[in-house]
Design a protein around this motif. Structure first.
Motif, mmCIF file in Angstrom:
data_model
loop_
_atom_site.group_PDB
_atom_site.id
_atom_site.type_symbol
_atom_site.label_atom_id
_atom_site.label_comp_id
_atom_site.label_asym_id
_atom_site.label_seq_id
_atom_site.Cartn_x
_atom_site.Cartn_y
_atom_site.Cartn_z
ATOM 1 N N VAL A 1 0.836 -1.201 0.000
ATOM 2 C CA VAL A 1 0.000 0.000 0.000
ATOM 3 C C VAL A 1 0.870 1.251 0.000
ATOM 4 N N GLU A 2 1.916 1.239 0.821
ATOM 5 C CA GLU A 2 2.801 2.403 0.887
ATOM 6 C C GLU A 2 3.491 2.641 -0.455
ATOM 7 N N GLU A 3 3.914 1.538 -1.120
ATOM 8 C CA GLU A 3 4.561 1.681 -2.426
ATOM 9 C C GLU A 3 3.590 2.245 -3.460
ATOM 10 N N ARG A 4 2.337 1.773 -3.426
ATOM 11 C CA ARG A 4 1.336 2.287 -4.371
ATOM 12 C C ARG A 4 1.030 3.753 -4.096
ATOM 13 N N VAL A 5 1.006 4.129 -2.816
ATOM 14 C CA VAL A 5 0.778 5.531 -2.447
ATOM 15 C C VAL A 5 1.894 6.398 -2.998
ATOM 16 N N GLU A 6 3.137 5.903 -2.879
ATOM 17 C CA GLU A 6 4.272 6.672 -3.392
ATOM 18 C C GLU A 6 4.191 6.816 -4.915
ATOM 19 N N GLU A 7 3.770 5.730 -5.582
ATOM 20 C CA GLU A 7 3.633 5.801 -7.039
ATOM 21 C C GLU A 7 2.572 6.817 -7.447
ATOM 22 N N VAL A 8 1.460 6.811 -6.697
ATOM 23 C CA VAL A 8 0.392 7.771 -6.990
ATOM 24 C C VAL A 8 0.874 9.192 -6.766
ATOM 25 N N LYS A 9 1.622 9.396 -5.682
ATOM 26 C CA LYS A 9 2.150 10.733 -5.395
ATOM 27 C C LYS A 9 3.054 11.217 -6.529
ATOM 28 N N LYS A 10 3.937 10.315 -7.011
ATOM 29 C CA LYS A 10 4.854 10.692 -8.107
ATOM 30 C C LYS A 10 4.071 11.011 -9.373
ATOM 31 N N SER A 11 3.061 10.188 -9.626
ATOM 32 C CA SER A 11 2.247 10.405 -10.827
ATOM 33 C C SER A 11 1.540 11.750 -10.773
ATOM 34 N N LEU A 12 0.996 12.087 -9.617
ATOM 35 C CA LEU A 12 0.307 13.371 -9.444
ATOM 36 C C LEU A 12 1.273 14.535 -9.606
ATOM 37 N N SER A 13 2.487 14.361 -9.113
ATOM 38 C CA SER A 13 3.489 15.424 -9.225
ATOM 39 C C SER A 13 3.834 15.684 -10.686
ATOM 40 N N LEU A 14 3.988 14.628 -11.474
ATOM 41 C CA LEU A 14 4.298 14.782 -12.887
ATOM 42 C C LEU A 14 3.161 15.452 -13.648
ATOM 43 N N LYS A 15 1.943 15.073 -13.309
ATOM 44 C CA LYS A 15 0.774 15.664 -13.972
ATOM 45 C C LYS A 15 0.668 17.156 -13.692
ATOM 46 N N LYS A 16 1.077 17.555 -12.525
ATOM 47 C CA LYS A 16 1.036 18.983 -12.175
ATOM 48 C C LYS A 16 2.072 19.769 -12.980
ATOM 49 N N LEU A 17 3.213 19.145 -13.266
ATOM 50 C CA LEU A 17 4.280 19.830 -13.998
ATOM 51 C C LEU A 17 3.951 19.970 -15.489
ATOM 52 N N HIS A 18 3.363 19.040 -16.115
ATOM 53 C CA HIS A 18 3.103 19.053 -17.568
ATOM 54 C C HIS A 18 2.220 20.204 -18.020
ATOM 55 N N PRO A 19 1.142 20.524 -17.374
ATOM 56 C CA PRO A 19 0.328 21.676 -17.824
ATOM 57 C C PRO A 19 1.103 22.972 -17.810
ATOM 58 N N VAL A 20 1.971 23.150 -16.861
ATOM 59 C CA VAL A 20 2.769 24.389 -16.780
ATOM 60 C C VAL A 20 3.693 24.495 -17.973
ATOM 61 N N SER A 21 4.320 23.411 -18.357
ATOM 62 C CA SER A 21 5.235 23.413 -19.502
ATOM 63 C C SER A 21 4.499 23.751 -20.780
ATOM 64 N N ARG A 22 3.280 23.167 -21.002
ATOM 65 C CA ARG A 22 2.517 23.438 -22.207
ATOM 66 C C ARG A 22 2.107 24.911 -22.272
ATOM 67 N N LEU A 23 1.771 25.431 -21.117
ATOM 68 C CA LEU A 23 1.379 26.843 -21.062
ATOM 69 C C LEU A 23 2.554 27.723 -21.443
ATOM 70 N N THR A 24 3.734 27.396 -20.981
ATOM 71 C CA THR A 24 4.931 28.186 -21.293
ATOM 72 C C THR A 24 5.226 28.144 -22.787
ATOM 73 N N LEU A 25 5.126 26.934 -23.360
ATOM 74 C CA LEU A 25 5.386 26.795 -24.791
ATOM 75 C C LEU A 25 4.366 27.571 -25.614
ATOM 76 N N THR A 26 3.137 27.535 -25.204
ATOM 77 C CA THR A 26 2.064 28.247 -25.915
ATOM 78 C C THR A 26 2.306 29.740 -25.873
ATOM 79 N N SER A 27 2.746 30.192 -24.748
ATOM 80 C CA SER A 27 3.019 31.635 -24.613
ATOM 81 C C SER A 27 4.159 32.045 -25.526
ATOM 82 N N GLU A 28 5.194 31.196 -25.615
ATOM 83 C CA GLU A 28 6.332 31.493 -26.476
ATOM 84 C C GLU A 28 5.881 31.523 -27.947
ATOM 85 N N GLY A 29 5.018 30.540 -28.268
ATOM 86 C CA GLY A 29 4.539 30.507 -29.658
ATOM 87 C C GLY A 29 3.747 31.736 -30.016
ATOM 88 N N MET A 30 2.921 32.181 -29.090
ATOM 89 C CA MET A 30 2.123 33.369 -29.326
ATOM 90 C C MET A 30 3.030 34.580 -29.468
#
Length: 247
Positions: A209-238
């Motif tokens: 359970v603890e290992e799965r919790v850690e995996e979920v935490k890592k997955s959530l952290s990555l998902k939070k980072l990706h939208p920010v990167s896309r927003l930055t790229l979009t701004s540069e393109g604009m």
């Protein structure tokens, strides 16, 4: 001197005396032994060859008296009084004390009514005086007198001589107890083993359970980072598009 040591010395004395006497000369010795206020065991005297030789003789009645004090009770004496010599007061007291020990062998709570019947006691006051003065003070029993419930609660009682055949029953009882104890021990060991297994399974489950919790935490952290990167790229393109239009 404690009661056990006194018993040992008295038994040794009477065994030696009995070994040196024969026939009618044993009569006063048996009377002395069964009247002694500190002696409550008689099997060793009974086993003396000279005493056993009284069997079948005109003096066998004294052997019967010794057997009565080794294994019998006051009720047994009353039932056979016609075939036995009349007991002196010290012998009567001793036999009643031994009767209490016999009752205490199998009953840890003895009703007053039963005691009064077995001891020929007429009232509770007389019974309690006997139990206190002649039994507890003598050190052969310990217990509590419960006047409300009208019973004697036995906490300790000195053992009597083993009756014929009683040793075999005791061995069987102890053997049964040993078997029951072994079975109980095996059952406890099995339950301990089961508990250990369940504990290991619980630890493994927690770890998973603890290992799965850690995996979920890592997955959530990555998902939070990706939208920010896309927003930055979009701004540069604009920004680049705006520069091209300006040119």
């Amino acid at each position: 001197m404690d009661i056990e040591q006194k018993q040992v010395e008295l038994i040794d004395y009477f065994v030696k005396q009995a070994s040196s006497l024969n026939g009618p000369a044993l009569s006063p010795l048996i009377a002395e032994a069964t009247s002694n206020p500190s002696l409550f065991a008689f099997s060793e005297i009974l086993s003396v060859p000279n005493v056993l030789e009284l069997e079948g003789t005109e003096y066998s009645v004294y052997l019967d008296v010794l057997r009565l004090f080794a294994h019998g009770t006051w009720s047994d004496y009353k039932s056979n009084a016609g075939q036995l010599p009349q007991l002196v007061p010290d012998q009567v007291l001793k036999l009643k004390q031994l009767t209490v020990l016999t009752l205490a062998e199998t009953n840890k709570v003895i009703p007053y009514n039963q005691l009064m019947l077995e001891l020929d006691v007429l009232n509770v006051r007389e019974l309690e005086d006997f139990l206190i003065n002649e039994c507890m003070y003598a050190g052969i029993v310990r217990g509590k007198l419960d006047q409300l419930r009208r019973c004697f609660e036995v906490q300790f009682a000195a053992g009597r001589d083993l009756r014929p055949g009683q040793l075999g029953n005791m061995i069987k009882t102890l053997s049964d107890w040993l078997t029951t104890s072994d079975n109980l021990l095996h059952s406890i060991q099995e339950k301990i083993k089961w508990a250990d297994t369940m504990s290991e399974m619980d630890k493994k489950h927690r770890k998973d359970v603890e290992e799965r919790v850690e995996e979920v935490k890592k997955s959530l952290s990555l998902k939070k980072l990706h939208p920010v990167s896309r927003l930055t790229l979009t701004s540069e393109g604009m920004r680049k598009s705006t520069l091209n239009l300006a040119e």
